[in-house]
Scaffold this active site. Sequence first.
Site, PDB file in Angstrom:
ATOM      1  N   ASP A  24       0.226   1.130   8.368  1.00 53.60           N
ATOM      2  CA  ASP A  24       1.271   2.116   8.695  1.00 53.60           C
ATOM      3  C   ASP A  24       0.687   3.489   8.996  1.00 53.60           C
ATOM      4  O   ASP A  24       1.390   4.374   9.459  1.00 53.60           O
ATOM      5  CB  ASP A  24       2.364   2.183   7.602  1.00 53.60           C
ATOM      6  CG  ASP A  24       1.925   2.861   6.303  1.00 53.60           C
ATOM      7  OD1 ASP A  24       0.792   3.387   6.221  1.00 53.60           O
ATOM      8  OD2 ASP A  24       2.738   2.858   5.351  1.00 53.60           O
ATOM      9  N   ASP A  25      -0.611   3.673   8.733  1.00 55.29           N
ATOM     10  CA  ASP A  25      -1.241   4.972   8.983  1.00 55.29           C
ATOM     11  C   ASP A  25      -1.589   5.167  10.465  1.00 55.29           C
ATOM     12  O   ASP A  25      -2.029   6.251  10.853  1.00 55.29           O
ATOM     13  CB  ASP A  25      -2.504   5.108   8.132  1.00 55.29           C
ATOM     14  CG  ASP A  25      -2.167   5.105   6.638  1.00 55.29           C
ATOM     15  OD1 ASP A  25      -1.324   5.912   6.228  1.00 55.29           O
ATOM     16  OD2 ASP A  25      -2.740   4.279   5.902  1.00 55.29           O
ATOM     17  N   SER A  56       3.734   6.193   7.895  1.00 55.33           N
ATOM     18  CA  SER A  56       3.762   5.950   6.456  1.00 55.33           C
ATOM     19  C   SER A  56       5.186   6.105   5.927  1.00 55.33           C
ATOM     20  O   SER A  56       5.953   6.935   6.425  1.00 55.33           O
ATOM     21  CB  SER A  56       2.853   6.959   5.737  1.00 55.33           C
ATOM     22  OG  SER A  56       1.517   6.736   6.099  1.00 55.33           O
ATOM     23  N   ASN A 128      -4.476   0.651   3.440  1.00 57.42           N
ATOM     24  CA  ASN A 128      -3.618   1.824   3.417  1.00 57.42           C
ATOM     25  C   ASN A 128      -4.325   3.013   2.783  1.00 57.42           C
ATOM     26  O   ASN A 128      -5.057   2.858   1.804  1.00 57.42           O
ATOM     27  CB  ASN A 128      -2.354   1.504   2.616  1.00 57.42           C
ATOM     28  CG  ASN A 128      -1.297   2.580   2.737  1.00 57.42           C
ATOM     29  OD1 ASN A 128      -0.652   2.682   3.777  1.00 57.42           O
ATOM     30  ND2 ASN A 128      -1.139   3.393   1.710  1.00 57.42           N
ATOM     31  N   SER A 160      -4.526  -1.644  -0.162  1.00 54.34           N
ATOM     32  CA  SER A 160      -4.343  -0.191  -0.257  1.00 54.34           C
ATOM     33  C   SER A 160      -5.424   0.374  -1.166  1.00 54.34           C
ATOM     34  O   SER A 160      -5.818  -0.277  -2.140  1.00 54.34           O
ATOM     35  CB  SER A 160      -2.967   0.135  -0.857  1.00 54.34           C
ATOM     36  OG  SER A 160      -1.921  -0.488  -0.127  1.00 54.34           O
TER      37      SER A 160
END
Length: 297
Positions: A24-25, A56, A128, A160
Site C-alpha cells: 500500500d506504500d 496507506s 509494509n 510488515s
Amino acid sequence: MRASLACVLLPVAAQAANIILGNDDGWAEINVRTLYNSLTAAGESVVLSSPATDKSGTGSLTATPSALTSACEFNSCPAGSPAEGFNASDTRLNYVNSYPATAMEYGINTLAPTFFGGAPDFAVTGVNVGVNLGIQVPFSGTVGAAVEAMNLGIPAVVFSGYTGSQTAWNVTTPLYSQVYADLATNITSVLLASGAPYLPANVWLNVNFPAATSTTCSSASDYKFVLSRIWTAIPLISAADVETCGSTRLPLERTVVDTTSDCYVSISVGDGDKLDANATLQGVVLEKLQSILTCLP
Ligand SMILES: *[C@@H]1O[C@H](CO)[C@@H](O)[C@H](O)[C@H]1NC(C)=O
Ligand SMILES: *[C@@H]1O[C@H](CO)[C@@H](O)[C@H](O)[C@H]1NC(C)=O
Ligand SMILES: *[C@@H]1O[C@H](CO)[C@@H](O)[C@H](O)[C@H]1NC(C)=O
Ligand SMILES: *[C@@H]1O[C@H](CO)[C@@H](O)[C@H](O)[C@H]1NC(C)=O
C-alpha cells in the site's frame, strides 16, 4: 555412477512459483522493490502490481483506476501517465492508479494471465513500512491487498516491518529493507516448499518484523518465528487456539514483536473478516511452518 551420485547429492531445483507482489506504500517504495529483487533472486517468477502513490490506511477499498493528474510517488512516473503503467526496462514492475486491493485484483486478473498464462500460485504484500498489529489490521491497505488475493482464491501473506519510513526505490537499499526482504523470502520459501495448497482456503497470514538496526536484529539469521494471534482473546468467549508451546492460547502478535530479549517475528493466521482463523486452520499453518517456529521465553 558419477551422474547418479550427483543426482542424489544436488538439491533438486524447485519449480519457480508465480507470485503477484503488492503493497500500500506504492510501487516505487523501496521495501517492495527490495522484496521483488529478493524473491526473484530466490528463483521465483514475480510481477509487481501496486498503487502509483502511497495508499496507506485504505483497507479493502477499491475504485476504477484513473489517469495520473500529478506525478507518481517519488517522481516515478510523470503527471498525465495512464491509469495503469509499467517500467519500460522491466515490464514486471507495474503501477495501478487506485487502491491496493484494486492493484492486486489487476495483478491477478490482468497481469498474471499475460506473464504466467493463468492464475498466480501465490500473492505477497509488503514489506509494509510500519507494523500492522491488532487494531491496525483492518485499516491496512497492505492487508486489504492480501485479503483481496485470498478472496480471488490465491494464498496470500502480508509482511510488515517496524523500522523505516517512506523511501524512494532508487536510493541505496537501507539495511532494514534488505533484512525484512530476506525474512519475507525465507517464510515464502518455507510455505512454497510445504506444497500446494500453500494455505487453506479463506486464510491469509499476517507477518510482522520487529525493529532492525545495525546493532540489533541486523541479519535475517538473527530472527525467530512465533505463531501468534491478531486480536485479544476474550476469556470464556473466544474459542481455544491451536495447541502449541504448552498452551491453547497463542500469544498476541503485538506481544511477540514487543519481546525484545530476542528478535521475534509474529505470524498470525487471519480469516476473511480480518479476524483470527480458528484452531483447525491455525493447526494447518503450524504444521507447514513447524520447522521454523519457536516459542516465546
Ligand atoms: C530517483 O528518480 C527520480 C525520478 O526519475 C529522480 O527525480 C530522483 O532524483 C532519483 N533519485 C536518485 C537518488 O537518483
Ligand atoms: C525502471 O527500471 C530501470 C532498470 O531496472 C531502473 O533503472 C529504473 O530506476 C526503474 N524506474 C522505476 C520507476 O521503476
Ligand atoms: C533467511 O535468509 C537469510 C539470507 O537470505 C539467511 O542468512 C538466513 O539464515 C535465513 N533464515 C532462515 C530462518 O531461513
Ligand atoms: C474451522 O473452520 C473450518 C473451515 O470453515 C472448519 O472446517 C473447521 O471445522 C473449523 N474448526 C473449528 C475448530 O471450529
